[in-house]
Design a protein around this motif. Structure first.
Motif, PDB file in Angstrom:
ATOM      1  N   GLN A 294       0.824  -1.199   0.000  1.00 26.75           N
ATOM      2  CA  GLN A 294       0.000   0.000   0.000  1.00 26.75           C
ATOM      3  C   GLN A 294       0.863   1.256   0.000  1.00 26.75           C
ATOM      4  O   GLN A 294       0.608   2.227  -0.733  1.00 26.75           O
ATOM      5  N   ILE A 295       1.928   1.213   0.838  1.00 21.32           N
ATOM      6  CA  ILE A 295       2.842   2.363   0.888  1.00 21.32           C
ATOM      7  C   ILE A 295       3.528   2.557  -0.468  1.00 21.32           C
ATOM      8  O   ILE A 295       3.662   3.676  -0.972  1.00 21.32           O
ATOM      9  N   SER A 296       3.998   1.443  -1.055  1.00 18.66           N
ATOM     10  CA  SER A 296       4.676   1.527  -2.349  1.00 18.66           C
ATOM     11  C   SER A 296       3.744   2.068  -3.422  1.00 18.66           C
ATOM     12  O   SER A 296       4.132   2.901  -4.236  1.00 18.66           O
ATOM     13  N   PHE A 297       2.466   1.609  -3.394  1.00 21.31           N
ATOM     14  CA  PHE A 297       1.500   2.071  -4.388  1.00 21.31           C
ATOM     15  C   PHE A 297       1.252   3.573  -4.264  1.00 21.31           C
ATOM     16  O   PHE A 297       1.230   4.313  -5.251  1.00 21.31           O
ATOM     17  N   THR A 298       1.106   4.000  -2.998  1.00 19.60           N
ATOM     18  CA  THR A 298       0.873   5.429  -2.755  1.00 19.60           C
ATOM     19  C   THR A 298       2.075   6.265  -3.188  1.00 19.60           C
ATOM     20  O   THR A 298       1.935   7.312  -3.841  1.00 19.60           O
ATOM     21  N   ALA A 299       3.296   5.788  -2.824  1.00 21.01           N
ATOM     22  CA  ALA A 299       4.507   6.529  -3.195  1.00 21.01           C
ATOM     23  C   ALA A 299       4.686   6.579  -4.711  1.00 21.01           C
ATOM     24  O   ALA A 299       5.108   7.592  -5.269  1.00 21.01           O
ATOM     25  N   ARG A 300       4.370   5.473  -5.378  1.00 23.13           N
ATOM     26  CA  ARG A 300       4.509   5.446  -6.828  1.00 23.13           C
ATOM     27  C   ARG A 300       3.537   6.439  -7.494  1.00 23.13           C
ATOM     28  O   ARG A 300       3.900   7.155  -8.423  1.00 23.13           O
ATOM     29  N   ASN A 301       2.278   6.469  -7.003  1.00 23.99           N
ATOM     30  CA  ASN A 301       1.311   7.415  -7.553  1.00 23.99           C
ATOM     31  C   ASN A 301       1.764   8.854  -7.327  1.00 23.99           C
ATOM     32  O   ASN A 301       1.614   9.724  -8.195  1.00 23.99           O
ATOM     33  N   GLN A 302       2.335   9.076  -6.117  1.00 25.73           N
ATOM     34  CA  GLN A 302       2.825  10.430  -5.829  1.00 25.73           C
ATOM     35  C   GLN A 302       3.970  10.800  -6.782  1.00 25.73           C
ATOM     36  O   GLN A 302       4.034  11.912  -7.316  1.00 25.73           O
ATOM     37  N   ALA A 303       4.894   9.815  -7.016  1.00 23.90           N
ATOM     38  CA  ALA A 303       6.023  10.091  -7.919  1.00 23.90           C
ATOM     39  C   ALA A 303       5.539  10.348  -9.343  1.00 23.90           C
ATOM     40  O   ALA A 303       6.046  11.238 -10.033  1.00 23.90           O
ATOM     41  N   ILE A 304       4.519   9.574  -9.775  1.00 24.56           N
ATOM     42  CA  ILE A 304       3.982   9.779 -11.129  1.00 24.56           C
ATOM     43  C   ILE A 304       3.354  11.154 -11.265  1.00 24.56           C
ATOM     44  O   ILE A 304       3.536  11.863 -12.263  1.00 24.56           O
ATOM     45  N   ALA A 305       2.604  11.534 -10.222  1.00 25.09           N
ATOM     46  CA  ALA A 305       1.972  12.853 -10.260  1.00 25.09           C
ATOM     47  C   ALA A 305       3.013  13.966 -10.323  1.00 25.09           C
ATOM     48  O   ALA A 305       2.885  14.929 -11.086  1.00 25.09           O
ATOM     49  N   ILE A 306       4.067  13.796  -9.517  1.00 24.56           N
ATOM     50  CA  ILE A 306       5.124  14.817  -9.523  1.00 24.56           C
ATOM     51  C   ILE A 306       5.833  14.848 -10.874  1.00 24.56           C
ATOM     52  O   ILE A 306       6.197  15.912 -11.391  1.00 24.56           O
ATOM     53  N   GLU A 307       6.041  13.666 -11.466  1.00 24.03           N
ATOM     54  CA  GLU A 307       6.662  13.627 -12.796  1.00 24.03           C
ATOM     55  C   GLU A 307       5.811  14.363 -13.821  1.00 24.03           C
ATOM     56  O   GLU A 307       6.339  15.058 -14.693  1.00 24.03           O
TER      57      GLU A 307
END
Length: 601
Positions: free
Chosen positions: A547-560
């Motif tokens: 869950q943490i990894s999924f959230t962090a990945r979505n955050q990184a994608i949004a920032i990208e």
């Protein structure tokens, strides 16, 4: 004194440009026309010369086939293969028939017949022919009993090249070969046909007046040629390319340098194929023409194109000069308007350049901040993914441990069954050893009784005197056997005692093993319970890490996405600033060009 082009007035430059623009296409068109026409003419000349070579090769091939058929026909003459006709026909009559065939035939100057020993028995009129048996064509016919043709060779009579054909004469009654007939055809007969064809060819084209032909035998030597001094010479000594052409064995055309006068020649090579049932001779033909003769139309075409292009260029240039003078008059008015407008545009563009520079600075700062935030988000996402991966690995290891414990429990259960089976077998073994002991005691008792009976029998034998001596011997042997049986029974009893002792020890160890297995089962069950608890805890960790990894990945994608948008904005701002600078520079150059053009015009 040199005049620089850039210092010339616009009117002169326009005239020069118009002349170049009008004449260059005409020259290029003429050059392309010449190239295409020259290529087509070259291909036509090559194809035509190849057809000449093929026709010559076919002519020689048909000529050989005719020689082959003629010699077979001569071999079947009744005066040769029918003994009855031969006996009733005189030698002079036979000779007259051969002479008639030489006279009316095509190209023969001699026909001869030899017996199987090579002695001449009949020939057409002329000088006597001897030693036919030594000739290779005679030996070939004797060996194969078939008609044959051989490589051209010099005649022993006139020293000229001739083609020989030979065939066996077969008796129509017995079917046996009784003689060999051979014909001789001078190569001059072939040369007459070639000269006739060249004469016909010259009527249509003077470029083929000096056409050369060369007939080459299987040994690579000329046996017929336009230039008679080349006969008997090696073909490769006259044509450097001959060895390669002969190895390829196909029709081909190349340009070669004539060794005598260093002129270039178009060489066409064609193999002479022999027809069915004829021996493979390996003959070939070469047709040669000087390139300056066969390619003369191309030179004429080039001269005509040069004249036509020159006239066209002169006419077009005159028209271009007239149009250029009219055009430059209207250019002056346009230049004045451009110079006035460019000054006003330059002031507006300078203001836009200042505003674009400020926007570019702000966007660049925002892009830098978003890049740093994006890198942090990517690092967080990577760490979360690593944690999730590690938890998943731990969960896999826990599952493997649980599986190992289950396997241990299964093996313990199997071991318990095996130990119980061993105890059962030990009890059966103990019972069997008891029975063996009983049987051994019975054997010992029987041995004692047998011993007593043997002693009594010996006493009775002594009482019987001489008549009982034999019985005494038997009684003695029985007594010995009884003693041995008793000794064996004693040994068996001792072994049974040892076996029973070992069985008791085994039973004790088996009981201990059963207890140990029971304790191992209890421990394994406790371990399985512990692994179940650990697996449940790690499973929770895996879910949370994912869950943490999924959230962090979505955050990184949004920032990208944000970074990409900011970078696009930054790039657009840079391009805008650069474009404005270029526009400014272009307007400045346009203004300067307008001033220069104004002064030039």
């Amino acid at each position: 004194m040199k005049i620089k082009v850039k210092n010339l007035p616009l009117r002169i430059k326009a005239i020069i440009f118009a002349i170049a623009l009008s004449t260059i296409p005409v020259i290029l068109t003429g050059a392309m026309t010449y190239l295409f026409a020259s290529e087509n003419l070259t291909n036509y000349v090559i194809k035509y010369q190849e057809s000449r070579a093929i026709a010559t090769a076919n002519q020689v091939s048909n000529f050989l086939f005719e020689r082959y058929l003629d010699v077979k026909e001569l071999a079947n003459l009744g005066i040769l293969n029918d003994p009855r006709v031969s006996q009733t026909t005189s030698t002079s009559q036979k000779q007259d028939l051969l002479d008639k065939y030489v006279k009316e035939g095509e190209g023969y100057d001699s026909i001869a017949v030899a017996d199987l020993q090579g002695n001449t028995i009949l020939q057409s009129r002329g000088e006597p022919i001897t030693d036919l048996g030594k000739r290779d064509y005679f030996q070939e016919v004797i060996k194969t009993n078939r008609p044959t043709l051989v490589q051209p060779r010099k005649s022993f009579i006139n020293g000229k090249y001739a083609i020989f054909a030979a065939a066996p004469v077969v008796d129509i009654n017995t079917g046996k070969t009784i003689a060999v007939i051979r014909t001789r055809t001078p190569t001059t007969y072939l040369e007459q046909g070639f000269h006739e064809n060249i004469d016909k060819l010259i009527r249509y084209s003077d470029g083929f007046k000096k056409e050369e032909y060369h007939l080459i035998d299987g040994n690579g030597k000329f046996f017929s040629a336009t230039e008679t001094d080349r006969v008997s010479t090696e073909a490769r000594s006259e044509f450097d390319i001959f060895a390669k052409l002969q190895a390829e064995k196909k029709i081909n055309s190349v340009i070669d340098i004539e060794r005598i006068d260093n002129s270039k020649q178009l060489i066409t090579y064609a193999p002479i194929e022999t027809l069915k049932n004829l021996p493979e001779l390996g003959w070939s033909v070469i047709v040669a023409n000087d390139t300056k003769d066969v390619f003369a139309p191309q030179k004429q075409l080039l001269s005509a194109l040069i004249a036509g292009v020159g006239m066209t260029a002169a006419i077009v240039s005159a028209i271009a000069i007239f149009l250029a003078r009219r055009t430059t008059r209207s250019v002056n008015e346009i230049v004045r308007a451009i110079a006035s407008s460019s000054s006003q545009i330059a002031v507006t563009v300078e203001q836009q350049e200042r505003i674009a520079s400020q926007q570019l600075y702000a966007v660049d700062r925002t892009a830098t901040t978003m890049d740093e935030l994006g890198e942090s988000s990517k690092a967080c996402a990577s760490q979360a993914e690593a944690a999730a991966f590690g938890a998943a690995q731990a969960l896999k290891l826990t599952a493997g441990g649980s599986q190992a414990v289950d396997n241990t429990l299964k093996e313990m259960a199997t071991l318990t069954k095996n130990v119980a089976a061993i105890q059962t077998q030990i009890l059966r073994l103990s019972e069997q050893t008891d029975r063996i002991g009983n049987i051994s005691s019975l054997v010992s008792d029987l041995a004692n009784q047998t011993n007593m009976l043997a002693i009594n029998a010996a006493v009775e034998a002594v009482r019987a005197g001489e008549s009982g001596k034999g019985f005494a011997v038997v009684a003695s042997e029985i007594r010995k056997l009884a003693d041995r049986s008793k000794e064996s029974a004693s040994k068996i009893n001792a072994l049974v005692a040892d076996i029973q002792k070992a069985i008791r020890s085994t039973a004790t160890v088996t009981d201990d093993g059963t207890k140990t297995v029971e304790n191992g089962v209890k421990i394994a069950r406790k371990t399985a319970d512990a692994f179940a608890g650990v697996a449940e805890a790690i499973d929770s960790i895996v879910l949370n890490s994912k869950q943490i990894s999924f959230t962090a990945r979505n955050q990184a994608i949004a920032i990208e996405d944000v970074v990409e948008a900011v970078n696009s904005l930054n790039l657009a701002a840079q391009e805008t600033a650069s474009g404005i600078s270029q526009v400014k520079l272009g307007i400045s150059q346009l203004n300067q060009a307008a001033q220069n053009l104004k002064s030039v015009v």
